[in-house]
Design an enzyme around this catalytic site. Structure first.
Site, PDB file in Angstrom:
ATOM      1  N   LYS A 102       0.653  -1.231   0.110  1.00 59.80           N
ATOM      2  CA  LYS A 102      -0.073   0.174   0.056  1.00 59.80           C
ATOM      3  C   LYS A 102       0.847   1.243  -0.022  1.00 59.80           C
ATOM      4  O   LYS A 102       0.655   2.076  -0.619  1.00 59.80           O
ATOM      5  CB  LYS A 102      -0.887  -0.066   1.260  1.00 59.80           C
ATOM      6  CG  LYS A 102      -2.016  -1.119   1.004  1.00 59.80           C
ATOM      7  CD  LYS A 102      -2.989  -1.185   2.427  1.00 59.80           C
ATOM      8  CE  LYS A 102      -3.968  -2.253   2.393  1.00 59.80           C
ATOM      9  NZ  LYS A 102      -4.603  -2.655   3.284  1.00 59.80           N
ATOM     10  N   GLN A 150      -4.407  -1.677   9.676  1.00 62.61           N
ATOM     11  CA  GLN A 150      -4.479  -3.135   9.246  1.00 62.61           C
ATOM     12  C   GLN A 150      -5.051  -3.986   9.950  1.00 62.61           C
ATOM     13  O   GLN A 150      -4.478  -4.170  11.429  1.00 62.61           O
ATOM     14  CB  GLN A 150      -2.878  -3.248   8.558  1.00 62.61           C
ATOM     15  CG  GLN A 150      -2.996  -4.476   7.861  1.00 62.61           C
ATOM     16  CD  GLN A 150      -3.493  -4.503   6.530  1.00 62.61           C
ATOM     17  OE1 GLN A 150      -3.664  -3.424   6.000  1.00 62.61           O
ATOM     18  NE2 GLN A 150      -3.896  -5.561   5.936  1.00 62.61           N
ATOM     19  N   ASP A 175     -10.807   3.058   4.636  1.00 64.34           N
ATOM     20  CA  ASP A 175     -11.236   1.694   4.394  1.00 64.34           C
ATOM     21  C   ASP A 175     -12.635   1.242   4.510  1.00 64.34           C
ATOM     22  O   ASP A 175     -13.161   0.442   4.037  1.00 64.34           O
ATOM     23  CB  ASP A 175     -10.491   0.807   5.711  1.00 64.34           C
ATOM     24  CG  ASP A 175      -9.545   0.059   5.492  1.00 64.34           C
ATOM     25  OD1 ASP A 175      -9.161  -0.465   4.236  1.00 64.34           O
ATOM     26  OD2 ASP A 175      -8.490  -0.175   6.395  1.00 64.34           O
TER      27      ASP A 175
HETATM   28  N1  GUN Z   1      -6.833  -6.931   6.391  1.00 62.62           N
HETATM   29  C1  GUN Z   1      -7.344  -7.403   5.328  1.00 62.62           C
HETATM   30  N2  GUN Z   1      -7.970  -6.710   4.250  1.00 62.62           N
HETATM   31  C2  GUN Z   1      -7.865  -5.611   4.892  1.00 62.62           C
HETATM   32  C3  GUN Z   1      -8.240  -4.360   4.597  1.00 62.62           C
HETATM   33  O1  GUN Z   1      -9.167  -3.994   3.347  1.00 62.62           O
HETATM   34  N3  GUN Z   1      -8.105  -3.131   5.406  1.00 62.62           N
HETATM   35  C4  GUN Z   1      -7.494  -3.372   6.427  1.00 62.62           C
HETATM   36  N4  GUN Z   1      -7.086  -2.177   7.254  1.00 62.62           N
HETATM   37  N5  GUN Z   1      -6.953  -4.560   6.889  1.00 62.62           N
HETATM   38  C5  GUN Z   1      -7.278  -5.696   6.122  1.00 62.62           C
END
Ligand code: GUN
Length: 291
Positions: A52, A96, A119
């Protein structure tokens, strides 16, 4: 069979975002800035977060990575979130997941300022999504909508079977695809671990979204001819022939299901790359809202 090439579409989207960022910079407007909090040393999570951050750099965003130790207390983590909430230089941030067991995930997600919740996990944003109001749609469902749109996969009037009821994918996907929207207007059946006669349902599906996290769960005898299959699963299985020591496997037995499919996403290279592109898209949206 047409491969829904998430890697290519994600790359197109990132190129489009990079052009927009260039325009913002030319105008002297603020550069989009995404921050990510990661707690602990989960290998897959670190890989995702690093991807990311790298994607931010590629499109010209600023990024901040906040790495916190596994043992951090819930209140200390909430404090870190409070700092990002009021930092005007940051347009959006993510925490995350998963978080260590001693931390209440829901409490953490609710602490994020909904205006910075790129998110789309905050209840305010989930509520807006469910009401089809403008908001941040979470990256994975948003990516799937975008993939279906760019390949012009017809969803209107189609029977979609969603496998899985997670808050991140199954539940929002079911809501979005049944809504009156460009990629939507579908009749949706949501299946989960208590569903009876699952195969009878998947055999009726025009589109299947597999998001249960069981490697190669969906087999060829469970789908009809010309089905469209979106594989959200991504499980690491040990594989000594790979340099990394593992291979990535989706929820779909790809080789056999692909033979019966009109459209299908590969794993890796399908939904996965789209999620990062859509997170960037949400961050750009957050930045424009703040402009
Ligand atoms: N863990 C798995 N998918 C995601 C996501 O889309 N965002 C976040 N913050 N954690 C994740």
């Amino acid at each position: 069979m047409i491969l829904l090439d998430g890697k290519k579409v994600a790359s197109d989207i990132k190129a489009e975002i990079a052009i927009e960022v260039r325009h913002l910079k030319d105008k002297g407007t603020k550069t989009p800035h995404l921050a990510a909090i990661i707690v602990g040393n989960n290998g897959a999570s670190i890989t995702y977060v690093n991807a990311k951050v790298k994607a931010c750099e590629r499109v010209g965003f600023e990024s901040t990575l906040v790495r916190l130790p596994e043992e951090i207390s819930e209140s200390e983590l909430l404090n870190e979130i409070a700092i990002l909430n009021i930092d005007n230089t940051i347009d959006g941030f993510i925490v995350q997941l998963p978080l260590p067991k001693h931390i209440d995930e829901q409490k953490v997600l609710m602490a994020v300022n909904p205006n910075k919740d790129v998110d789309g996990f905050h209840p305010t944003n989930v509520g807006k999504m469910a009401l089809n109001l403008p908001t941040f749609i979470s990256a994975t469902p948003f990516g799937i909508l975008e993939l279906l749109e760019r390949y012009q996969v017809e969803t209107s009037g189609k029977h979609v079977v969603v496998l899985g009821r997670s808050h991140i994918v199954g539940s929002p996907m079911s809501i979005l695809l049944s809504q009156k929207r460009k990629v939507g207007n579908a009749t949706v059946t949501m299946c989960h671990s208590r569903t009876k006669n699952l195969k009878a349902l998947t055999l009726q599906a025009d589109i299947i979204i597999a998001a249960i996290g069981i490697p190669e769960f969906l087999k060829a005898d469970m789908v009809k001819e010309n089905v469209t299959v979106i594989d959200v699963g991504i499980t690491r299985l040990a594989d000594s022939s790979k340099k990394s020591g593992f291979k990535l496997v989706g929820d779909v037995a790809f080789e056999e299901v692909a033979k019966k499919s009109e459209f299908i996403t590969p794993v890796p290279g399908g939904v996965g790359p789209m999620t990062i592109a859509m997170l960037l898209k949400n961050t750009l949206l957050a930045c424009k809202r703040n402009a």
